[in-house]
Design an enzyme around this catalytic site. Structure first.
Site, PDB file in Angstrom:
ATOM      1  N   ASP A  21       0.817  -1.062   0.069  1.00  0.00           N
ATOM      2  CA  ASP A  21      -0.175  -0.091   0.177  1.00  0.00           C
ATOM      3  C   ASP A  21       0.826   1.223  -0.089  1.00  0.00           C
ATOM      4  O   ASP A  21       1.387   1.437   0.883  1.00  0.00           O
ATOM      5  CB  ASP A  21      -0.766   0.022   1.250  1.00  0.00           C
ATOM      6  CG  ASP A  21      -1.795   1.226   1.211  1.00  0.00           C
ATOM      7  OD1 ASP A  21      -1.930   1.757   0.323  1.00  0.00           O
ATOM      8  OD2 ASP A  21      -2.399   1.281   2.412  1.00  0.00           O
TER       9      ASP A  21
ATOM     10  N   SER B  52      -7.031  -0.120  -6.707  1.00  0.00           N
ATOM     11  CA  SER B  52      -6.961   0.858  -5.655  1.00  0.00           C
ATOM     12  C   SER B  52      -5.822   1.738  -6.061  1.00  0.00           C
ATOM     13  O   SER B  52      -5.646   2.685  -6.726  1.00  0.00           O
ATOM     14  CB  SER B  52      -7.301   0.699  -4.312  1.00  0.00           C
ATOM     15  OG  SER B  52      -7.319   1.760  -3.317  1.00  0.00           O
TER      16      SER B  52
ATOM     17  N   HIS C  28      -1.325  -6.248  -4.589  1.00  0.00           N
ATOM     18  CA  HIS C  28      -1.041  -7.541  -3.847  1.00  0.00           C
ATOM     19  C   HIS C  28      -0.439  -8.542  -4.399  1.00  0.00           C
ATOM     20  O   HIS C  28      -0.353  -8.767  -5.558  1.00  0.00           O
ATOM     21  CB  HIS C  28      -2.800  -7.959  -3.819  1.00  0.00           C
ATOM     22  CG  HIS C  28      -3.585  -6.945  -3.051  1.00  0.00           C
ATOM     23  ND1 HIS C  28      -5.155  -6.966  -3.185  1.00  0.00           N
ATOM     24  CD2 HIS C  28      -3.368  -6.052  -2.136  1.00  0.00           C
ATOM     25  CE1 HIS C  28      -5.696  -6.075  -2.652  1.00  0.00           C
ATOM     26  NE2 HIS C  28      -4.519  -5.209  -1.971  1.00  0.00           N
TER      27      HIS C  28
ATOM     28  N   HIS D 125      -2.777 -51.640 -17.720  1.00  0.00           N
ATOM     29  CA  HIS D 125      -4.090 -51.143 -18.409  1.00  0.00           C
ATOM     30  C   HIS D 125      -3.689 -51.284 -20.261  1.00  0.00           C
ATOM     31  O   HIS D 125      -3.062 -50.535 -20.634  1.00  0.00           O
ATOM     32  CB  HIS D 125      -4.329 -49.883 -18.050  1.00  0.00           C
ATOM     33  CG  HIS D 125      -5.965 -49.420 -18.419  1.00  0.00           C
ATOM     34  ND1 HIS D 125      -6.219 -48.273 -18.057  1.00  0.00           N
ATOM     35  CD2 HIS D 125      -6.677 -49.976 -19.355  1.00  0.00           C
ATOM     36  CE1 HIS D 125      -7.588 -48.159 -18.466  1.00  0.00           C
ATOM     37  NE2 HIS D 125      -7.791 -48.965 -19.167  1.00  0.00           N
TER      38      HIS D 125
ATOM     39  N   LYS E 247       0.976 -26.348 -28.026  1.00  0.00           N
ATOM     40  CA  LYS E 247       2.114 -25.487 -29.059  1.00  0.00           C
ATOM     41  C   LYS E 247       2.750 -24.985 -27.838  1.00  0.00           C
ATOM     42  O   LYS E 247       2.722 -24.099 -27.165  1.00  0.00           O
ATOM     43  CB  LYS E 247       1.332 -24.500 -29.673  1.00  0.00           C
ATOM     44  CG  LYS E 247       2.014 -23.666 -30.370  1.00  0.00           C
ATOM     45  CD  LYS E 247       0.988 -22.718 -31.381  1.00  0.00           C
ATOM     46  CE  LYS E 247       1.831 -22.269 -32.747  1.00  0.00           C
ATOM     47  NZ  LYS E 247       3.296 -21.508 -32.235  1.00  0.00           N
TER      48      LYS E 247
END
Length: 830
Positions: A145, A180, A184, A344, A539
């Site tokens: 801030d 603002s 962050h 599998h 890609k």
């Protein structure tokens, strides 16, 4: 100008099956810009898909401006009495009593909140547990801030300092301009962190940065200390506090947004807060820098449980597999967790490794099974979580169902866990007494992507958990079943064009011409994929490289035809394990960033080197991988006329024992899913291919369709504009062109995206090319007024938003040099 009169009519709409009543759509909520409630609802509808991952499962506190931002707002915690009953909610006890917070996990809920003018959505850094309790902190947030006298530029500088510390701790930070004043920073936390622990960590981090930079940073709460400094607010990690959610609007005079940004953007001295229209334009271009953070902690509600994907892919009664009703998984078991490895025999033989974790079987498909020696690493691709009942499943899944084929248990038992992170797992597995696995310590290391279809390496550790040498195991052998097909093979004969009859002669660059793709929209690609049978590849953000293998060593050729063998010794000076027979491969050379994602800017460190000493020094710092996707010849037979599916099958056989630096990425069978994955990890896009197509050397064929998420354009540099201010004495911007019928057509300039190293390299390349001749066609006088012309010989690449009607690049940003391309290769992207 008077505010437009609000529309008093009501509109009943249906959103994803939910009926909503929308009112006063013409009411102006932002008087300075005339932005209406209808526009606010449209914005939240369009960003819902990227907003929801950051708010789902969290207690949403709303800041509402029903009369517009020129009036006083009020905070809303309790869901309004008239809110639709279908909105899920969770109670939290307060000193004034229990309050029911809404859970935002679908588009209708987002639309409802916008309808009641909930402009700002604030959330804590924790999610509710399955039982409705406050869960652990899953994100760290730092609110940078700026105080009086400083602004975004200073906040971005502090963000960079914080990034260095966080990445050193193994935490990847993501920046968000707050909408603002400040910035962050978010970082995903390891599991089981309490809000108190997260808050303490953030506080110590803030103090450390303040100690190193006391002239610009303050970490104390006293407002009188903030003039001329950036306050690092660490307190928002407290379990009782909230932070504005990414993609939320702000109740400011202008409709700004808490907008995710890239680190490159934070380097821009003109960095500014973004409005909602700018954010929508970025999303239309597929730009979501915060996508990797996403559902990190994962809501565990019934509609978003860990088994939701498994259940959605199967129908009870049509498959013998267990299909549970509850997608939340089982309660954790006591004692050592279980594992199973299943063989599998599906469309491609593979083994499925499943580890019990948090009530489900976390699963990977392993094409080559468990490596029998620590000298080999095997590819593992994460699949959807499976229910615990799957640990005992054996049977035949019918043809046509997902995963159709025969499943048998190869081995099963328990494991001892050492480490479980989202990018690394180490465990010692102990199979059954009669099984082939024995006791083995394994590591799974994520190399690309996250979640389903992410790529991992399965590694057999050299030592056991006590540090003793670990014996090698027996190679994995499949159980053969009646009627099972043999591994794919192609008939011999003919000479390979690239290698000649011996298979080892030097290649002629004219014969190594890669097949090229045609640019297409997602809609065209989906339509053709449905007609062909979907075959979708990522890609990769690298450089094309065809490789001639002589049975022991590799030679590499760029798309331009240049020999680039010496540039990548980790690929060409070693035995890559591609078999004893000569072969020619097609692929992409990539450099992976810290997330395991291909990075073109990172690859620039290697592409532009030519001196042996420089290459040797940089190779350990910036290693490369060769991602293979095609096979042009084998054993002196030209395979170009064979279908892609057959070439790929043989490619997979030839790379069974290849080195770690050789990767055969998975193929997707769904265009939409592949595009979503590409967007999530910030990749260029996808390539949709006809599996029946042959390989057409040097041809741009409609059998390959490239769908780009990030628009890029190769360009020829024709001039320099001198720098000013901080760039005085250096390059300010580059003037760019694309060859056309009349010559080098001017397409605009680029002045952002340069690192100091890139500027130095450009100065080194372009200074000797200075010229008195203007190489461009159609350059405006204003752009030519102070241009320093150069001979148009150097090719680069830029990102951009769009071409203007006049053919000029909008919002272009430098990506890097393309030494693999010549000016004749450059063409305008459509």
């Amino acid at each position: 100008m008077a505010d437009p009169a609000p529309q008093t009519g009501e509109h009943l709409v249906r959103v994803d099956g939910r009926r909503l009543r929308l009112t006063n759509l013409d009411k102006v909520l932002y008087p300075e810009t005339g932005t209406t409630k209808g526009e606010v609802i449209d914005y939240y509808t369009r960003v819902a898909s990227v907003l929801i991952p950051h708010v789902t499962g969290r207690a949403v506190t709303r800041k509402r401006w029903p009369e517009g931002v020129d009036h006083d707002p009020f905070f809303a915690k309790d869901l309004e009495r008239g809110a639709p009953s279908w909105i899920p909610r969770r109670p939290i006890e307060h000193s004034s009593g229990s309050k029911e917070y809404p859970l935002v996990q679908d588009v209708p809920t987002v639309v409802y909140l916008a309808q009641v003018a909930s402009l700002e959505l604030h959330v804590p850094q924790w999610r509710f547990t399955r039982d409705g309790d406050r869960g652990p902190a899953d994100r760290l947030v730092l609110d940078l801030d700026p105080g009086p006298g400083v602004g975004l530029a200073e906040s971005a500088l502090v963000a960079g300092w914080a990034r260095s510390i966080l990445t050193g701790m193994g935490l990847e930070p993501y920046p968000v301009t707050s909408g603002s004043k400040g910035i962050h920073l978010y970082a995903a936390l390891p599991p089981h962190q309490t809000p108190d622990a997260a808050s303490a960590l953030a506080r110590e981090l803030a103090r450390a940065i303040e100690a190193d930079h006391p002239d610009l940073v303050v970490s104390t709460m006293r407002k009188t200390d903030r003039a001329g400094k950036v306050f690092i607010d660490w307190s928002q990690n407290n379990g009782a506090k909230t932070t504005i959610a990414p993609y939320s609007l702000r109740g400011r005079p202008h409709p700004t947004v808490a907008a995710p940004r890239t680190w490159e953007e934070l380097d821009d001295p003109d960095l500014a807060q973004l409005t909602f229209t700018e954010v929508l334009a970025r999303l239309d271009d597929g730009d979501d820098p915060l996508a990797p953070l996403g559902y990190r902690a994962g809501g565990r509600d019934a509609d978003d449980g860990p088994l939701a994907a498994y259940i959605s892919m199967r129908s009870a009664g049509r498959t013998p597999e267990p299909v549970p009703d509850n997608p939340l998984g089982a309660a954790p078991t006591s004692g050592a967790p279980t594992f199973v490895i299943q063989e599998h025999h599906a469309s491609r033989l593979h083994w499925d490794l499943r580890l019990e974790h948090d009530g489900v079987l976390v699963s990977w498909a392993v094409p080559r099974g468990v490596p029998h020696t620590s000298e080999r690493n095997h590819l593992a691709v994460m699949t959807e979580d499976h229910p615990m009942e799957y640990a005992s499943f054996e049977g035949t899944i019918p043809t046509g169902e997902y995963g159709g084929g025969t499943v048998t248990i190869w081995d099963a038992g328990h494991y001892e866990l050492e480490k479980w992170r989202d990018d690394e797992i180490i465990a010692t597995l102990e199979g059954s007494a009669e099984g082939p696995l024995g006791r083995v310590r394994l590591a799974l290391i994520r190399t690309g992507g996250s979640g389903q279809k992410s790529s991992w390496l399965l590694h057999r550790m050299k030592t056991d958990a006590a540090g003793r040498p670990q014996p090698a195991g027996a190679p994995v052998e499949p159980e053969r079943h009646d009627g099972e097909d043999a591994p794919p093979a192609l008939p011999g004969g003919g000479a390979t064009r690239e290698t000649g009859r011996s298979g080892s002669a030097p290649f002629a660059s004219g014969t190594l011409r890669p097949m090229l793709a045609v640019t297409a929209t997602p809609g065209i690609a989906r339509a053709d994929a449905a007609r062909w049978g979907a075959w979708v590849e990522m890609k990769w953000d690298g450089v094309r490289a065809l490789g001639v293998w002589d049975g022991e060593r590799l030679r590499l050729c760029a798309r331009s035809g240049n020999d680039i063998t010496s540039k990548y010794p980790e690929l060409t000076a070693v035995d890559l394990g591609l078999g004893p027979q000569p072969a020619v491969f097609d692929g992409e050379i990539v450099a992976l960033d810290d997330r395991g994602v291909p990075s073109f800017p990172l690859l620039q460190r290697r592409m532009n080197l030519s001196a042996t000493r420089e290459i040797a020094a940089e190779a350990p710092r910036t290693p490369v991988h060769w991602y293979l996707f095609d096979l042009l010849s084998h054993e002196r037979e030209d395979l170009a006329s064979r279908p892609l599916s057959a070439r790929r099958a043989l490619l997979e056989v030839l790379t069974t024992a290849s080195a770690d630096s050789v990767v055969v990425p998975p193929v997707f069978d769904d265009v939409a899913a592949a595009l979503a994955t590409s967007r999530e990890f910030g990749l260029e896009g996808v390539v949709v291919k006809d599996p029946a197509s042959g390989y057409r050397r040097g041809i741009r064929s409609e059998s390959w369709l490239k769908v780009k998420l990030t628009r890029t354009q190769e360009v020829v540099i024709g001039a320099i504009r001198p720098g000013r201010g901080l760039r005085s004495g250096s390059i300010g911007s580059l003037l760019l062109g694309v060859p056309g019928p009349a010559g080098l057509e001017y397409v605009g300039r680029v002045g952002t995206g340069f690192s100091d190293a890139a500027l130095a390299r450009l100065d080194e390349l372009l200074t000797p090319l200075r010229s008195d001749e203007n190489p461009f066609v159609g350059i405006p006088d204003a752009d030519a007024s102070d241009a320093l012309w150069v001979r148009p010989e150097v090719v680069g690449e830029v990102e951009f938003a769009e071409f203007t009607p006049g053919g000029i690049l909008r919002h272009s940003r430098w990506r890097g040099l393309r030494p693999d391309k010549s000016p004749d290769d450059v063409r305008r992207e459509t």
